[in-house]
Enzyme design. Sequence first.
Site, PDB file in Angstrom:
ATOM      1  N   THR A 198     -55.116 -23.745  53.841  1.00 28.00           N
ATOM      2  CA  THR A 198     -54.173 -24.826  53.554  1.00 28.00           C
ATOM      3  C   THR A 198     -54.600 -25.717  52.397  1.00 28.00           C
ATOM      4  OG1 THR A 198     -55.235 -26.242  55.224  1.00 28.00           O
ATOM      5  CG2 THR A 198     -53.369 -24.888  55.937  1.00 28.00           C
ATOM      6  N   GLY A 229     -24.427 -30.119  50.068  1.00 28.09           N
ATOM      7  CA  GLY A 229     -23.781 -29.210  51.009  1.00 28.09           C
ATOM      8  C   GLY A 229     -24.671 -28.105  51.533  1.00 28.09           C
ATOM      9  N   ASP A 236     -41.342 -21.476  50.884  1.00 32.46           N
ATOM     10  CA  ASP A 236     -42.280 -20.512  50.329  1.00 32.46           C
ATOM     11  C   ASP A 236     -43.705 -20.897  50.727  1.00 32.46           C
ATOM     12  OD1 ASP A 236     -42.791 -18.279  48.321  1.00 32.46           O
ATOM     13  OD2 ASP A 236     -43.969 -19.904  47.422  1.00 32.46           O
ATOM     14  N   GLU A 273     -42.198 -19.004  55.177  1.00 34.45           N
ATOM     15  CA  GLU A 273     -42.839 -17.722  54.893  1.00 34.45           C
ATOM     16  C   GLU A 273     -44.261 -17.706  55.453  1.00 34.45           C
ATOM     17  OE1 GLU A 273     -43.887 -14.984  50.984  1.00 34.45           O
ATOM     18  OE2 GLU A 273     -44.148 -17.159  50.902  1.00 34.45           O
TER      19      GLU A 273
END
Length: 453
Positions: A198, A229, A236, A273
């Site tokens: 991380t 909208g 990602d 992901e």
Amino acid sequence: MFKKGVVNKSLALFLALAMAVTNMPADIIGTVTGNKEVTELSDVSAASSDYGLADNISDGVILHAWNWSFKQIKEELPKIAAAGFTTVQTSPAQPNKDGSDVPNTGAWWKFYQPTDFTIGNKLGSKEDLKELCAEADKYGIQIIVDVVANHLANITGKGGNAASDRSTQIPDWIRNNDSFWHNDNYSGSSDGDRYQMTRGPIGMPDLNTGNTELQDYIVGYLNDLQDCGVDGFRFDAAKHIETPGDTGFASDFWKKVASATKAKDSDVFLYGEILNTAGPGGYSDIQKYTPYIKVTNNLYGHTVQSSVKDWKANYATTLHGYSSGGQNIFGNNGEEWVLWNESHDTYAGEYGDQTKGISDEQMIMAWCAVAARYPTALYFARPTGGVGGWSSSPLGSHMMSYTDPRIAAMNKFHNYFADETEYASDSDNVLVIERGTSGVALINYSQGSKSVS
């Protein structure tokens, strides 16, 4: 429960449909059980107003319009709806490295090197996105935008976390604020260490997503997309962003993202992901994410890819996470997953099992083995040009395989039986996926006709 049927083609579907029968190919047979009639489905106009879409993103299937412009997507909405896709996923909408200098699909990676958290790049403007979302609403189609929040662009040739590796195209107030960045002296990430996973770079300088000012800026971008909208987001490199459960280096990034986006839209769809694993803890590391977002289960994708390479139906019968060294990495809860038959990374990137050598026909089979199941699923619209030429094809050019009648039928099967239980088995190399007590998909992996009871 089911009468004996002869499967004459590589794919046949037995669909129990109580809804109006629309947009179904002539070679698809529908059966219903109990006191309902058995109905032979016939070709009907693709212009039907009933597209058989799911009521929400979680219950439907997603078309990945990779590198398509917002205007291209808008123009193809009638075909997308007719093919049974409830949702379209766009490429990132953020300004990207080198601006409009993305000459072809071979430079797709530039969209994954953003320079800021604002709306607009070569794929379209903020106004283009608003128009797309408004038009999509007319078809009952929802829009997901890919978001890159783990990192920003590098200086070409540099892949670390040093300040000198940050692209000069990033606004100075972000680039020069060291508190916005991870500065650990790692050469890369590590699947065996959550801290390094991380905080280490993945070829681009890693943002400090634990910084509250930066979090608020990113959330503002997401809210701005929602105001256009947009109905959901794909994140990602999600596994490279820490969670509230990371003891000693936790942050509330995901908690804040989920809270702030759901405050605008309680039905917002969020998924991230995660490839192969989220760390050495196996499923316990995956569970650090799933209270806030769904996660990609790419390993079932590998399973169905292998099934069509070897033409073995039994490969695809078990819908599971993945067992390695005694660890069930993704667990057994399909409600937490987004599946796929392939992704832009497996087709165009250097990641894992490459799929560009697998034929389009095989990928249709693989998709049906994915879409017949109950988890949300993503179909990747391949670029034109094939294995040797896709990288020089015009940006946004794509094959029309997503409109194949078999894909459309399976998508509608998925949508209709979204709330039903499932049971998968192999009957003499035919993949049998039963949904509830009234529907079954049959996918024939053999080279000839088969009888299935």
